[in-house]
Design an enzyme around this catalytic site. Structure first.
Site, PDB file in Angstrom:
ATOM      1  N   GLY A  93       0.827  -1.202   0.000  1.00  0.00           N
ATOM      2  CA  GLY A  93       0.000   0.000   0.000  1.00  0.00           C
ATOM      3  C   GLY A  93       0.859   1.248   0.000  1.00  0.00           C
ATOM      4  O   GLY A  93       1.932   1.283   0.606  1.00  0.00           O
ATOM      5  N   ASP A 215     -10.222  10.417  10.237  1.00  0.00           N
ATOM      6  CA  ASP A 215      -9.936  10.279   8.801  1.00  0.00           C
ATOM      7  C   ASP A 215     -10.666   9.051   8.257  1.00  0.00           C
ATOM      8  O   ASP A 215     -10.166   8.322   7.412  1.00  0.00           O
ATOM      9  CB  ASP A 215      -8.423  10.170   8.555  1.00  0.00           C
TER      10      ASP A 215
HETATM   11  N1  LIG Z   1      -2.777  -3.684   8.748  1.00  0.00           N
HETATM   12  C1  LIG Z   1      -2.924  -3.657   7.423  1.00  0.00           C
HETATM   13  N2  LIG Z   1      -3.280  -4.765   6.739  1.00  0.00           N
HETATM   14  C2  LIG Z   1      -3.416  -4.732   5.398  1.00  0.00           C
HETATM   15  N3  LIG Z   1      -3.220  -3.655   4.638  1.00  0.00           N
HETATM   16  C3  LIG Z   1      -2.866  -2.507   5.248  1.00  0.00           C
HETATM   17  C4  LIG Z   1      -2.705  -2.444   6.667  1.00  0.00           C
HETATM   18  N4  LIG Z   1      -2.362  -1.181   6.997  1.00  0.00           N
HETATM   19  C5  LIG Z   1      -2.313  -0.498   5.836  1.00  0.00           C
HETATM   20  N5  LIG Z   1      -2.611  -1.284   4.783  1.00  0.00           N
HETATM   21  C6  LIG Z   1      -2.630  -0.876   3.348  1.00  0.00           C
HETATM   22  O1  LIG Z   1      -1.815   0.249   3.161  1.00  0.00           O
HETATM   23  C7  LIG Z   1      -2.581   1.390   2.723  1.00  0.00           C
HETATM   24  C8  LIG Z   1      -2.077   2.656   3.405  1.00  0.00           C
HETATM   25  O2  LIG Z   1      -2.185   2.526   4.815  1.00  0.00           O
HETATM   26  P1  LIG Z   1      -2.935   3.581   5.714  1.00  0.00           P
HETATM   27  O3  LIG Z   1      -2.774   3.142   7.129  1.00  0.00           O
HETATM   28  O4  LIG Z   1      -4.325   3.772   5.225  1.00  0.00           O
HETATM   29  O5  LIG Z   1      -2.049   4.893   5.511  1.00  0.00           O
HETATM   30  P2  LIG Z   1      -2.302   6.288   4.744  1.00  0.00           P
HETATM   31  O6  LIG Z   1      -2.409   7.317   5.830  1.00  0.00           O
HETATM   32  O7  LIG Z   1      -1.084   6.499   3.948  1.00  0.00           O
HETATM   33  O8  LIG Z   1      -3.568   6.161   3.948  1.00  0.00           O
HETATM   34  C9  LIG Z   1      -4.005   1.037   3.101  1.00  0.00           C
HETATM   35  O9  LIG Z   1      -4.929   1.693   2.270  1.00  0.00           O
HETATM   36  C10 LIG Z   1      -4.023  -0.462   2.915  1.00  0.00           C
HETATM   37  O10 LIG Z   1      -4.160  -0.807   1.550  1.00  0.00           O
END
Ligand SMILES: Nc1ncnc2c1ncn2[C@@H]1O[C@H](COP(=O)(O)OP(=O)(O)O)[C@@H](O)[C@H]1O
Ligand SMILES: [Mg+2]
Length: 304
Positions: A93, A215
Site C-alpha cells: 500500500g 480520517d
Molecule cells: N494492517 C494492514 N493490513 C493490510 N493492509 C494494510 C494495513 N495497513 C495499511 N494497509 C494498506 O496500506 C494502505 C495505506 O495505509 P494507511 O494506514 O491507510 O495509511 P495512509 O495514511 O497512507 O492512507 C491502506 O490503504 C491499505 O491498503
C-alpha cells in the site's frame, strides 16, 4: 536479512545519532560513535553512498547524513532485534503519507512507514536547522510523532475495537497484524445494511474508549472474514478535543455518503450520531445548530 552487515547498520545508527548535533556528520564522529576505525568507516560509508543509503556533502570536511531509506532499515533492524519480525516482503500500500509493506513475524504483518512532512518540511529545513530547540530533522520528527500516536491509539483500541493488532514501533515505523481482505471501496457487499451497522458499532466503541478516528472513509476500512476492520489512526483525536464533534460528524458523513452512493442506503447523520453516541434525539438536535463551525475548522486541526 536486510542485505546489510551489522557494521553497516551500526554506521547508519551512528549517523542517526550524530545528526542530533550535526547537519552533516563528519566521518571521525561516525567513527567515534560506532567504535569502528576511521579507515574502515570511510570505506564502508563509500559503499553505503553507492547504495544510496547515505547522502554526503564535501565542505571543509566530508559529512554524511541519512534519509528515510536508511531510517526504514534502522527501524526494520530494530524490529528484528526485538524478535517481532523475521522476513520482509512486498509493498502492499502507498498512501499520501505512508508506505506499507508485508512482512512476517508471529503471523503475517504489515509494516507501515510514516512519511509525514517530508515534502512540506524540505524547503524550510535549512531555516529550521538554525533555530535552537527545533528538531534538526523535522520531517523525521513529524513522521515518528505520527507513528507514535498511531501505535498508542491502536494499543488503546485493540482488541475492543476491530483494528489490526499493534505489534511494535520504532522511529517512524510500526508493525501490525496484516488484515487480509479488500478495502470497503473495492468490494460489493452482499449485506450492506449489516456492514454499515457493524462499522457504526466500531465507531461507537472507539468513542466509548475516548477516541475519534478523524480520517474515516471507505479507504480506511478493510473487510475481512470477521467484518470491518478500521486502519490508519495517526490523526485520531481524543473525545475531549475542541473539534471532536465536528470530526466525528465528518467521519460519519464520509461513511454515510459512501453507503448512499454505492448502495442507496439513506441514513440521516443524526440517526448515525444517535447510534454512535447512544444519546437521546433531543440532545442530538440541540447540537445541530452548531454545525456551521464544521467548514471553518477543515483547514485547521486536521492532519497537521
Ligand atoms: N494492517 C494492514 N493490513 C493490510 N493492509 C494494510 C494495513 N495497513 C495499511 N494497509 C494498506 O496500506 C494502505 C495505506 O495505509 P494507511 O494506514 O491507510 O495509511 P495512509 O495514511 O497512507 O492512507 C491502506 O490503504 C491499505 O491498503
Ligand atoms: Mg489510509
Amino acid at each position: 536479512m536486510l542485505g546489510l552487515s551489522k557494521e553497516d547498520l551500526s554506521l547508519l545508527s551512528a549517523i542517526e545519532t550524530g545528526m542530533k548535533t550535526h547537519e552533516w556528520v563528519p566521518t571521525f564522529v561516525v567513527s567515534e560513535l560506532s567504535g569502528l576505525p576511521d579507515p574502515k568507516v570511510q570505506f564502508r560509508l563509500g559503499q553505503l553512498f553507492e547504495k544510496k543509503l547515505v547522502e554526503r556533502e564535501k565542505m571543509h570536511y566530508l559529512g554524511y547524513r541519512i534519509d528515510f531509506a536508511a531510517y526504514d532499515l534502522l527501524a526494520l533492524s530494530d524490529f528484528v532485534k526485538q524478535e517481532k519480525l523475521s522476513a520482509f516482503g512486498e509493498k502492499i500500500g502507498v498512501g499520501k503519507e505512508s508506505v506499507v509493506y508485508e512482512a512476517l513475524g508471529a503471523g503475517r504483518l504489515a509494516v507501515k512507514f510514516h512519511r509525514q512532512g517530508r515534502s512540506s518540511f524540505k524547503h524550510i529545513r535549512r531555516l529550521r536547522d538554525h533555530l535552537d530547540g527545533r528538531p534538526r530533522i523535522p520531517w523525521l520528527y513529524a513522521a515518528a510523532l505520527a507513528a507514535r500516536r498511531e501505535f498508542a491509539v491502536m494499543e488503546t483500541l485493540y482488541p475492543t475495537v476491530s483494528v489490526p493488532r499493534p505489534v511494535a514501533r520504532s522511529r517512524h515505523a510500526l508493525a501490525m497484524e496484516l488484515v487480509e481482505g479488500p478495502a470497503l471501496n473495492r468490494i460489493t457487499l452482499s449485506d450492506p445494511e449489516n456492514e454499515l451497522e457493524l462499522i457504526l458499532a466500531e465507531v461507537a466503541t472507539a468513542l466509548k474508549l475516548g477516541i475519534i478516528h478523524a480520517d474515516l472513509s471507505e479507504f480506511n476500512i478493510i473487510i475481512d472474514d470477521c467484518g470491518p476492520r478500521i486502519i490508519d489512526w495517526p490523526q485520531a483525536v481524543d473525545a475531549g478535543h475542541p473539534h471532536a464533534r465536528e470530526l466525528l460528524e465528518r467521519d460519519l458523513a464520509n461513511v454515510l455518503r459512501f453507503f448512499e452512493r454505492k448502495y442507496r442506503i439513506e441514513m440521516p447523520l443524526d440517526r448515525a450520531l444517535q447510534i454512535v453516541k447512544k444519546t437521546e434525539p433531543a440532545q442530538v438536535q440541540e447540537k445541530e445548530t452548531e454545525q456551521e463551525t464544521e467548514k471553518g475548522m477543515e483547514q485547521g486541526a486536521l492532519r497537521s
